[in-house]
Design a protein around this motif. Structure first.
Motif, PDB file in Angstrom:
ATOM      1  N   ILE A   1      12.478  67.400  10.014  1.00 34.80           N
ATOM      2  CA  ILE A   1      13.741  67.151  10.710  1.00 34.80           C
ATOM      3  C   ILE A   1      14.377  65.858  10.211  1.00 34.80           C
ATOM      4  O   ILE A   1      15.594  65.789   9.990  1.00 34.80           O
ATOM      5  CB  ILE A   1      13.505  67.113  12.228  1.00 34.80           C
ATOM      6  N   ALA A   2      13.558  64.829  10.014  1.00 34.80           N
ATOM      7  CA  ALA A   2      14.079  63.567   9.476  1.00 34.80           C
ATOM      8  C   ALA A   2      14.652  63.770   8.079  1.00 34.80           C
ATOM      9  O   ALA A   2      15.699  63.204   7.729  1.00 34.80           O
ATOM     10  CB  ALA A   2      12.973  62.519   9.457  1.00 34.80           C
ATOM     11  N   ASN A   3      13.980  64.586   7.270  1.00 34.90           N
ATOM     12  CA  ASN A   3      14.479  64.859   5.926  1.00 34.90           C
ATOM     13  C   ASN A   3      15.772  65.664   5.969  1.00 34.90           C
ATOM     14  O   ASN A   3      16.680  65.459   5.145  1.00 34.90           O
ATOM     15  CB  ASN A   3      13.423  65.608   5.108  1.00 34.90           C
ATOM     16  N   ALA A   4      15.869  66.593   6.915  1.00 29.40           N
ATOM     17  CA  ALA A   4      17.098  67.373   7.057  1.00 29.40           C
ATOM     18  C   ALA A   4      18.284  66.465   7.366  1.00 29.40           C
ATOM     19  O   ALA A   4      19.397  66.676   6.849  1.00 29.40           O
ATOM     20  CB  ALA A   4      16.926  68.416   8.153  1.00 29.40           C
ATOM     21  N   TYR A   5      18.048  65.453   8.197  1.00 23.64           N
ATOM     22  CA  TYR A   5      19.096  64.474   8.492  1.00 23.64           C
ATOM     23  C   TYR A   5      19.592  63.831   7.193  1.00 23.64           C
ATOM     24  O   TYR A   5      20.807  63.764   6.934  1.00 23.64           O
ATOM     25  CB  TYR A   5      18.561  63.407   9.440  1.00 23.64           C
ATOM     26  N   ASP A   6      18.645  63.398   6.358  1.00 24.71           N
ATOM     27  CA  ASP A   6      19.019  62.757   5.091  1.00 24.71           C
ATOM     28  C   ASP A   6      19.758  63.723   4.173  1.00 24.71           C
ATOM     29  O   ASP A   6      20.742  63.350   3.510  1.00 24.71           O
ATOM     30  CB  ASP A   6      17.775  62.224   4.385  1.00 24.71           C
ATOM     31  N   HIS A   7      19.295  64.975   4.118  1.00 26.64           N
ATOM     32  CA  HIS A   7      19.915  65.946   3.222  1.00 26.64           C
ATOM     33  C   HIS A   7      21.340  66.284   3.644  1.00 26.64           C
ATOM     34  O   HIS A   7      22.216  66.485   2.801  1.00 26.64           O
ATOM     35  CB  HIS A   7      19.050  67.215   3.159  1.00 26.64           C
ATOM     36  N   LEU A   8      21.576  66.337   4.950  1.00 28.93           N
ATOM     37  CA  LEU A   8      22.935  66.563   5.435  1.00 28.93           C
ATOM     38  C   LEU A   8      23.817  65.347   5.162  1.00 28.93           C
ATOM     39  O   LEU A   8      24.996  65.483   4.792  1.00 28.93           O
ATOM     40  CB  LEU A   8      22.916  66.894   6.927  1.00 28.93           C
ATOM     41  N   GLN A   9      23.269  64.151   5.328  1.00 27.53           N
ATOM     42  CA  GLN A   9      24.040  62.939   5.033  1.00 27.53           C
ATOM     43  C   GLN A   9      24.438  62.875   3.554  1.00 27.53           C
ATOM     44  O   GLN A   9      25.538  62.442   3.211  1.00 27.53           O
ATOM     45  CB  GLN A   9      23.223  61.691   5.398  1.00 27.53           C
ATOM     46  N   LYS A  10      23.545  63.329   2.689  1.00 27.23           N
ATOM     47  CA  LYS A  10      23.802  63.275   1.250  1.00 27.23           C
ATOM     48  C   LYS A  10      24.666  64.427   0.751  1.00 27.23           C
ATOM     49  O   LYS A  10      25.020  64.472  -0.432  1.00 27.23           O
ATOM     50  CB  LYS A  10      22.473  63.264   0.489  1.00 27.23           C
ATOM     51  N   GLY A  11      24.995  65.360   1.647  1.00 28.10           N
ATOM     52  CA  GLY A  11      25.882  66.436   1.262  1.00 28.10           C
ATOM     53  C   GLY A  11      25.206  67.588   0.553  1.00 28.10           C
ATOM     54  O   GLY A  11      25.877  68.411  -0.072  1.00 28.10           O
TER      55      GLY A  11
ATOM     56  N   VAL B   1      10.058  57.558   8.891  1.00 25.56           N
ATOM     57  CA  VAL B   1       8.794  58.041   8.332  1.00 25.56           C
ATOM     58  C   VAL B   1       8.060  56.856   7.709  1.00 25.56           C
ATOM     59  O   VAL B   1       8.628  56.137   6.882  1.00 25.56           O
ATOM     60  CB  VAL B   1       9.022  59.135   7.270  1.00 25.56           C
ATOM     61  N   THR B   2       6.799  56.649   8.116  1.00 23.68           N
ATOM     62  CA  THR B   2       5.984  55.571   7.552  1.00 23.68           C
ATOM     63  C   THR B   2       4.561  56.071   7.330  1.00 23.68           C
ATOM     64  O   THR B   2       4.209  57.178   7.705  1.00 23.68           O
ATOM     65  CB  THR B   2       5.926  54.343   8.486  1.00 23.68           C
ATOM     66  N   SER B   3       3.744  55.206   6.743  1.00 19.11           N
ATOM     67  CA  SER B   3       2.324  55.511   6.540  1.00 19.11           C
ATOM     68  C   SER B   3       1.472  54.346   7.012  1.00 19.11           C
ATOM     69  O   SER B   3       1.797  53.186   6.782  1.00 19.11           O
ATOM     70  CB  SER B   3       2.047  55.777   5.057  1.00 19.11           C
ATOM     71  N   ASP B   4       0.354  54.672   7.674  1.00 19.17           N
ATOM     72  CA  ASP B   4      -0.574  53.632   8.115  1.00 19.17           C
ATOM     73  C   ASP B   4      -1.325  53.002   6.953  1.00 19.17           C
ATOM     74  O   ASP B   4      -1.637  51.808   6.968  1.00 19.17           O
ATOM     75  CB  ASP B   4      -1.622  54.218   9.070  1.00 19.17           C
ATOM     76  N   SER B   5      -1.694  53.850   5.965  1.00 16.36           N
ATOM     77  CA  SER B   5      -2.562  53.402   4.874  1.00 16.36           C
ATOM     78  C   SER B   5      -3.808  52.734   5.449  1.00 16.36           C
ATOM     79  O   SER B   5      -4.195  51.644   5.044  1.00 16.36           O
ATOM     80  CB  SER B   5      -1.816  52.437   3.937  1.00 16.36           C
ATOM     81  N   TYR B   6      -4.434  53.437   6.399  1.00  9.78           N
ATOM     82  CA  TYR B   6      -5.550  52.854   7.141  1.00  9.78           C
ATOM     83  C   TYR B   6      -6.811  53.699   7.066  1.00  9.78           C
ATOM     84  O   TYR B   6      -7.871  53.225   6.663  1.00  9.78           O
ATOM     85  CB  TYR B   6      -5.120  52.636   8.601  1.00  9.78           C
ATOM     86  N   HIS B   7      -6.738  54.983   7.443  1.00  4.80           N
ATOM     87  CA  HIS B   7      -7.913  55.841   7.527  1.00  4.80           C
ATOM     88  C   HIS B   7      -7.459  57.289   7.437  1.00  4.80           C
ATOM     89  O   HIS B   7      -6.354  57.626   7.865  1.00  4.80           O
ATOM     90  CB  HIS B   7      -8.642  55.590   8.853  1.00  4.80           C
TER      91      HIS B   7
END
Length: 413
Positions: A171-181, A263-269
């Protein structure tokens, strides 16, 4: 210029109902979609966990025989929910340009039933009996492809695989794709169908599943002092997103605004969350930043809240880091208590619940909370609660194995 992205269609097939409205009504009624499994393999394999949250309506009761034969259950669920969302958006039979329709769809695991059934066939009957459609059915992008082909979406069809954060990331990626046209309309969501003995045994081996075999309906109990793990679920959720300009031009009904995602990453476990929730907190900040909002604007939270002892506390620490003491007065819903955990499909279903909470100005309840953990001082909604008048902003959180964190923010429209 930043475009306003709006939600015009919803579709779901879940442990609570065969459609989005049925799932929402059952959620508000405090129903549980969790029950004992009746399959023969439960006893044959002596599984340590004997219950799950299965889809309330079986896909073979909705799809044609040919569709069920040529699609893994994960793709079947995706197609059912996407068709519902498409029709709900008023796009069925419309003249929308297929070249301007995209698909952002996700799964955590993919066609597991197809893969393991094919392996059994290979061992028992030999290579000549393995179905030629095995690879197209098991590949993780099969659901996105099925949705794209069925709805004639030709702008793009992309697949997100980030464990239990997958469909929120889609869903977050869809937001970006719509913003980018890249498209004017996007069908976004996620699916999962792994109520199968192998995942049950595997999750149980890592002490991730609840083992309340004697009382399945109350097994998923986020924030309760007696919580002992999550409940495996299945199903799919789909939402239709459009630029506001496109939606208004065709006279579409608008449920809410998708205001942003993080969107982020923990880079933990590989399985455990960062115990301080720092990666999750950064995802919340990122979603609010994209929405042009501050923590003070948030009026409702749909929490990831899987009902695991470690995960629920880590998420609370993340929310406390973002909202400070104000988090103790924000209405929080933990809907996995009713639906179980749909893994890669869970974020999409919970996004739908968040959208409907804003649309109806009503926070859904968290069931099975009888004794709240004193270390988690959230204002947990235990019966449907009005969210009030005026502009509302809500977030929906999803976190997955591998340290994946995804958060989306929705605004009332």
């Amino acid at each position: 210029m930043t475009k306003k992205i709006v939600v015009t269609g919803l579709g779901a097939t879940s442990p609570l109902g065969g459609t989005a409205p049925e799932s929402w009504a059952a959620l508000l009624a405090g129903e549980s979609g969790v029950a004992s499994l009746q399959q023969d393999w439960v006893k044959e394999l002596d599984l340590p966990v004997t219950f799950a949250a299965q889809a309330k309506v079986r896909p073979e009761d909705v799809l044609s025989r040919q569709e069920t034969k040529r699609l893994d259950p994960s793709s079947q669920f995706a197609l059912i929910s996407a068709r519902e969302a498409w029709a709900d958006a008023g796009l069925e039979g419309s003249d929308v340009d297929p070249d301007r329709v995209g698909v952002d769809y996700s799964t955590g695991i993919g066609g597991l039933w197809t893969l393991l059934d094919a392996w059994d066939t290979l061992k028992e009957k030999g290579p000549r009996r393995v179905l030629p459609m095995t690879i197209p059915m098991l590949m993780p992008n099969a659901a996105a492809a099925a949705v794209s082909m069925n709805l004639k979406a030709r702008a793009y069809a992309r697949t997100d695989v980030s464990a239990c954060a997958s469909s929120t990331e889609a869903i977050a990626n869809a937001y970006d794709h719509l913003q980018k046209g890249y498209a004017d309309v996007v069908v976004a969501g996620g699916t999962e169908a792994v109520v199968h003995p192998l995942p049950i045994a595997s999750f149980a081996a890592m002490q991730a599943l609840s083992k309340r075999n004697d009382d399945p309906a109350t097994a998923s109990r986020p924030y309760d002092i007696s919580r002992d793990g999550f409940v495996l679920g299945e199903g799919a959720g789909s939402i239709v997103l459009e630029t506001e300009e496109h939606a208004l031009a065709r006279g579409a009904r608008i449920y809410a605004e998708l205001a942003g995602g993080g969107v982020t990453s923990d880079s933990y476990h590989i399985t455990a969350p960062d115990p301080e929730g720092s990666g999750a907190a950064r995802a919340v900040y990122a979603a609010l930043g994209q929405a042009g909002a501050t923590p003070d604007d948030v009026a409702h939270i749909n929490a990831h809240a899987t009902s695991t002892p470690v995960g629920d506390i880590a998420e609370y620490k993340a929310l406390l880091a973002v909202f400070g003491d104000r988090v103790h007065s924000i209405p929080v819903s933990a809907t996995k208590a009713a639906t179980g955990h749909l893994l890669g499909g869970t974020g999409a279903l919970e996004a739908i619940f968040t959208i409907l909470a804003l649309h109806n100005r009503l926070a859904p309840p968290t069931i099975n909370l009888t004794s709240q953990d004193p270390e988690i001082l959230l204002d947990v909604v235990t019966s449907p609660r009005p969210l009030g008048d005026g502009p509302l902003l809500a977030i929906s959180n999803s976190f997955g194995f591998g340290g994946h964190n995804s958060v989306v923010a929705f605004r009332s429209y």
